[in-house]
Design a protein around this motif. Structure first.
Motif, PDB file in Angstrom:
ATOM      1  N   ALA A  94    -107.424  93.786  16.383  1.00 24.12           N
ATOM      2  CA  ALA A  94    -106.168  93.307  15.908  1.00 24.12           C
ATOM      3  C   ALA A  94    -104.963  93.598  17.129  1.00 24.12           C
ATOM      4  O   ALA A  94    -104.002  93.078  17.251  1.00 24.12           O
ATOM      5  CB  ALA A  94    -105.759  94.361  14.799  1.00 24.12           C
ATOM      6  N   ALA A  95    -105.246  94.788  17.774  1.00 21.93           N
ATOM      7  CA  ALA A  95    -104.245  95.340  18.827  1.00 21.93           C
ATOM      8  C   ALA A  95    -104.121  94.106  20.106  1.00 21.93           C
ATOM      9  O   ALA A  95    -103.221  93.798  20.391  1.00 21.93           O
ATOM     10  CB  ALA A  95    -104.519  96.511  19.417  1.00 21.93           C
ATOM     11  N   GLY A  96    -105.542  93.790  20.222  1.00 22.99           N
ATOM     12  CA  GLY A  96    -105.500  92.834  21.493  1.00 22.99           C
ATOM     13  C   GLY A  96    -104.910  91.658  20.966  1.00 22.99           C
ATOM     14  O   GLY A  96    -104.191  90.960  21.844  1.00 22.99           O
ATOM     15  N   THR A  97    -105.089  90.955  19.861  1.00 24.71           N
ATOM     16  CA  THR A  97    -104.549  89.872  19.092  1.00 24.71           C
ATOM     17  C   THR A  97    -102.930  89.870  19.037  1.00 24.71           C
ATOM     18  O   THR A  97    -102.254  89.114  19.365  1.00 24.71           O
ATOM     19  CB  THR A  97    -105.081  89.334  17.930  1.00 24.71           C
ATOM     20  N   LEU A  98    -102.754  91.083  18.597  1.00 26.70           N
ATOM     21  CA  LEU A  98    -101.064  91.219  18.659  1.00 26.70           C
ATOM     22  C   LEU A  98    -100.568  91.143  20.033  1.00 26.70           C
ATOM     23  O   LEU A  98     -99.282  90.416  20.111  1.00 26.70           O
ATOM     24  CB  LEU A  98    -100.887  92.591  18.022  1.00 26.70           C
ATOM     25  N   TRP A  99    -101.006  92.023  20.875  1.00 30.09           N
ATOM     26  CA  TRP A  99    -100.326  91.686  22.454  1.00 30.09           C
ATOM     27  C   TRP A  99    -100.536  90.324  22.831  1.00 30.09           C
ATOM     28  O   TRP A  99     -99.556  89.888  23.732  1.00 30.09           O
ATOM     29  CB  TRP A  99    -100.969  92.779  23.140  1.00 30.09           C
ATOM     30  N   GLY A 100    -101.588  89.814  22.518  1.00 28.36           N
ATOM     31  CA  GLY A 100    -101.928  88.358  22.828  1.00 28.36           C
ATOM     32  C   GLY A 100    -100.676  87.399  22.383  1.00 28.36           C
ATOM     33  O   GLY A 100     -99.972  86.611  22.956  1.00 28.36           O
ATOM     34  N   LEU A 153    -103.101  82.915  32.481  1.00 29.86           N
ATOM     35  CA  LEU A 153    -104.425  83.465  32.934  1.00 29.86           C
ATOM     36  C   LEU A 153    -104.258  85.011  32.907  1.00 29.86           C
ATOM     37  O   LEU A 153    -105.392  85.646  32.601  1.00 29.86           O
ATOM     38  CB  LEU A 153    -104.658  82.971  34.344  1.00 29.86           C
ATOM     39  N   LEU A 154    -103.395  85.548  33.435  1.00 35.79           N
ATOM     40  CA  LEU A 154    -103.452  87.085  33.543  1.00 35.79           C
ATOM     41  C   LEU A 154    -103.225  87.687  31.984  1.00 35.79           C
ATOM     42  O   LEU A 154    -103.811  88.746  32.171  1.00 35.79           O
ATOM     43  CB  LEU A 154    -102.369  87.495  34.524  1.00 35.79           C
ATOM     44  N   GLY A 155    -102.208  87.376  31.493  1.00 37.28           N
ATOM     45  CA  GLY A 155    -102.189  88.037  30.217  1.00 37.28           C
ATOM     46  C   GLY A 155    -103.447  88.370  29.325  1.00 37.28           C
ATOM     47  O   GLY A 155    -103.839  89.255  29.229  1.00 37.28           O
ATOM     48  N   PRO A 156    -104.267  87.258  29.043  1.00 36.97           N
ATOM     49  CA  PRO A 156    -105.576  87.422  28.359  1.00 36.97           C
ATOM     50  C   PRO A 156    -106.651  87.981  29.068  1.00 36.97           C
ATOM     51  O   PRO A 156    -107.277  88.869  28.648  1.00 36.97           O
ATOM     52  CB  PRO A 156    -105.703  86.002  27.770  1.00 36.97           C
ATOM     53  N   GLY A 157    -106.538  88.031  30.422  1.00 35.11           N
ATOM     54  CA  GLY A 157    -107.356  88.500  31.276  1.00 35.11           C
ATOM     55  C   GLY A 157    -107.276  90.269  31.362  1.00 35.11           C
ATOM     56  O   GLY A 157    -108.423  90.899  31.199  1.00 35.11           O
ATOM     57  N   ILE A 158    -106.059  90.498  31.330  1.00 40.72           N
ATOM     58  CA  ILE A 158    -105.685  91.982  31.167  1.00 40.72           C
ATOM     59  C   ILE A 158    -106.115  92.563  29.976  1.00 40.72           C
ATOM     60  O   ILE A 158    -106.608  93.831  29.885  1.00 40.72           O
ATOM     61  CB  ILE A 158    -104.153  92.281  31.700  1.00 40.72           C
ATOM     62  N   LEU A 159    -105.560  91.869  29.039  1.00 41.27           N
ATOM     63  CA  LEU A 159    -106.036  92.161  27.643  1.00 41.27           C
ATOM     64  C   LEU A 159    -107.449  92.481  27.107  1.00 41.27           C
ATOM     65  O   LEU A 159    -108.159  93.468  26.501  1.00 41.27           O
ATOM     66  CB  LEU A 159    -105.375  91.558  26.620  1.00 41.27           C
ATOM     67  N   HIS A 160    -108.217  91.462  27.604  1.00 42.43           N
ATOM     68  CA  HIS A 160    -109.526  91.468  27.586  1.00 42.43           C
ATOM     69  C   HIS A 160    -110.103  92.820  28.050  1.00 42.43           C
ATOM     70  O   HIS A 160    -111.069  93.376  27.666  1.00 42.43           O
ATOM     71  CB  HIS A 160    -110.176  89.940  28.270  1.00 42.43           C
ATOM     72  N   LEU A 161    -109.747  92.982  29.383  1.00 46.08           N
ATOM     73  CA  LEU A 161    -110.126  94.185  30.195  1.00 46.08           C
ATOM     74  C   LEU A 161    -110.080  95.481  29.242  1.00 46.08           C
ATOM     75  O   LEU A 161    -110.787  96.335  28.995  1.00 46.08           O
ATOM     76  CB  LEU A 161    -109.767  94.431  31.606  1.00 46.08           C
ATOM     77  N   LEU A 220     -98.861 101.579  24.987  1.00 46.63           N
ATOM     78  CA  LEU A 220     -98.066 101.858  26.214  1.00 46.63           C
ATOM     79  C   LEU A 220     -98.530 101.062  27.387  1.00 46.63           C
ATOM     80  O   LEU A 220     -97.724 100.261  28.139  1.00 46.63           O
ATOM     81  CB  LEU A 220     -97.804 103.275  26.577  1.00 46.63           C
ATOM     82  N   MET A 221    -100.026 100.867  27.578  1.00 42.77           N
ATOM     83  CA  MET A 221    -100.326 100.393  28.842  1.00 42.77           C
ATOM     84  C   MET A 221    -100.058  98.861  28.887  1.00 42.77           C
ATOM     85  O   MET A 221     -99.898  98.322  29.783  1.00 42.77           O
ATOM     86  CB  MET A 221    -102.024 100.777  29.238  1.00 42.77           C
ATOM     87  N   PRO A 222    -100.491  98.221  27.610  1.00 41.04           N
ATOM     88  CA  PRO A 222    -100.281  96.724  27.551  1.00 41.04           C
ATOM     89  C   PRO A 222     -98.565  96.350  28.003  1.00 41.04           C
ATOM     90  O   PRO A 222     -98.504  95.448  28.532  1.00 41.04           O
ATOM     91  CB  PRO A 222    -100.735  96.398  26.252  1.00 41.04           C
ATOM     92  N   LEU A 223     -97.849  97.386  27.451  1.00 43.81           N
ATOM     93  CA  LEU A 223     -96.434  97.017  27.464  1.00 43.81           C
ATOM     94  C   LEU A 223     -95.936  97.171  29.165  1.00 43.81           C
ATOM     95  O   LEU A 223     -95.065  96.250  29.462  1.00 43.81           O
ATOM     96  CB  LEU A 223     -95.605  98.073  26.488  1.00 43.81           C
TER      97      LEU A 223
END
Length: 375
Positions: free
Chosen positions: A234-240, A184-192, A27-30
């Motif tokens: 896998a979750a980080g890659t999928l959201w990316g 910039l922000l998409g990968p940065g948020i998912l990285h955290l 839910l949070m990435p969405l």
């Protein structure tokens, strides 16, 4: 059943039972990516408020004001008789820029002077964008006026070479903030977020501030750890991937290089993130301390990546810290593909990202095994 597969299934079951981790991975990435997509949907700021100070009052001054008003990126909010009142509007944030049209604009009379542009540099992006738009509009207006005054406006075959500078924008030809900030922000948020969930996953294996019990009861602890971390990678890659598809398919932006190589870079980024989380938990043996470390590493990564704030001329600490963080190398890899550079820079940055699972992950595994040996 392989140890990696068993660890993977066990982690999926734990995430399903742990509401916080489940929300962080679903839910949070969405929510965050959706909110960011909504904020950046306009692409670039437009209707930037401009004040006109026309000391000339002639046809050319009126043409400049008319062309500024017709520009999509600019909006005239006031016409002032003097610069002081225009500057007061800028300081009170009722305007971003002011244009001063001098008496005798475009002429060779003695009191002729250049058109002046004042912009608010406290808000650097909007001020600079307003100044760029104003410069382009005013230059085009003055060139048309010069050609008309020279009697060339109706000469079909006239060729008047004008010296100047040709600028070609690479990677972001529309100069869209949505494309630039989205990358910039998409990968940065998912990285955290993946750093935080990986710490939680590995911390769940600890008992009495150590991993000795986990190592003793697990036939293949290293393979199990890999399996435990795979759902987060896998979750980080999928959201990316979803985020990149939103930017490219839904919004129409296009990297000059390979989108597939950017996705490979995402896999390497989240593998590096998981390896650093493993090292933090193994070294500190404290989930709270490891979470703090993960937030420091991943939270500061975007600022020190060199993609948002330049590192040229920065201090030694900033340059060294930038090179330690995996997001720096992913951003370089990604921006290289956006501009369509050759393969060698990709291989170099991919190799650096591969060092994190090998070095940081290997060090974390070594500390876990030493904990079992001490026990």
């Amino acid at each position: 059943m392989s140890a990696v597969g068993a660890g993977f299934r066990a982690e999926i079951a734990r995430i399903g039972r742990t509401r916080v981790d489940l929300i962080l991975l679903t839910l949070m990435p969405l929510i965050l990516l959706g909110s960011m997509a909504a904020m950046l949907f306009a692409g670039s700021p437009y209707g930037l408020k401009t004040v006109i100070v026309d000391h000339d009052g002639g046809a050319l001054g009126r043409a400049i004001a008319r062309d500024i008003a017709a520009s999509h990126g600019l909006r005239i909010v006031a016409r002032s008789a003097d610069l002081d009142s225009a500057m007061a509007m800028i300081r009170s944030e009722r305007a971003v820029a002011a244009v001063v049209i001098p008496h005798g604009v475009g002429s060779r009379v003695a009191d002729g002077a250049p058109v002046e542009i004042f912009h608010q540099a406290v808000f650097l992006s909007t001020g600079a964008l307003a100044a760029t738009n104003l410069r382009a509009v005013i230059t085009a207006t003055l060139l048309r006026a010069r050609a008309r005054d020279a009697g060339l406006g109706q000469v079909a075959g006239a060729r008047l070479p004008l010296p100047g500078i040709a600028v070609t924008i690479l990677g972001n030809p529309t100069t869209s903030f949505e494309w630039y900030l989205g990358l910039l922000l998409g990968p940065g948020i998912l990285h955290l977020m993946i750093a935080v969930t990986c710490v939680s996953s590995i911390g769940a294996l600890m008992e009495d501030h150590g991993f000795a019990a986990f190592v003793r009861r697990t036939p293949a602890p290293v393979a199990t750890l890999v399996g435990r971390l795979l759902p987060h990678i896998a979750a980080g890659t999928l959201w990316g991937i979803i985020w990149m598809l939103w930017l490219t398919l839904a919004r129409g932006y296009r990297p000059e290089g390979s989108l597939m190589l950017i996705i490979v870079g995402l896999v390497l980024l989240f593998a590096a993130t998981a390896a650093l989380a493993l090292l933090l938990v193994a070294a500190t043996r404290e989930v709270s301390t490891s979470l703090s470390g993960a937030v420091i590493l991943a939270g500061s990564a975007l600022a020190y990546s060199g993609a948002s704030l330049p590192l040229t001329g920065a201090g030694l600490f900033a340059r060294v810290w930038s090179q330690i963080l995996p997001l720096t190398h992913f951003m370089t890899l990604q921006m290289d593909q956006v501009m369509g550079v050759a393969a060698m820079p990709f291989l170099r940055n991919a190799a650096v990202l591969l060092l994190y699972p090998l070095v940081a992950g290997g060090a974390g595994v070594l500390l876990i095994r030493r904990a079992e040996a001490r026990a």
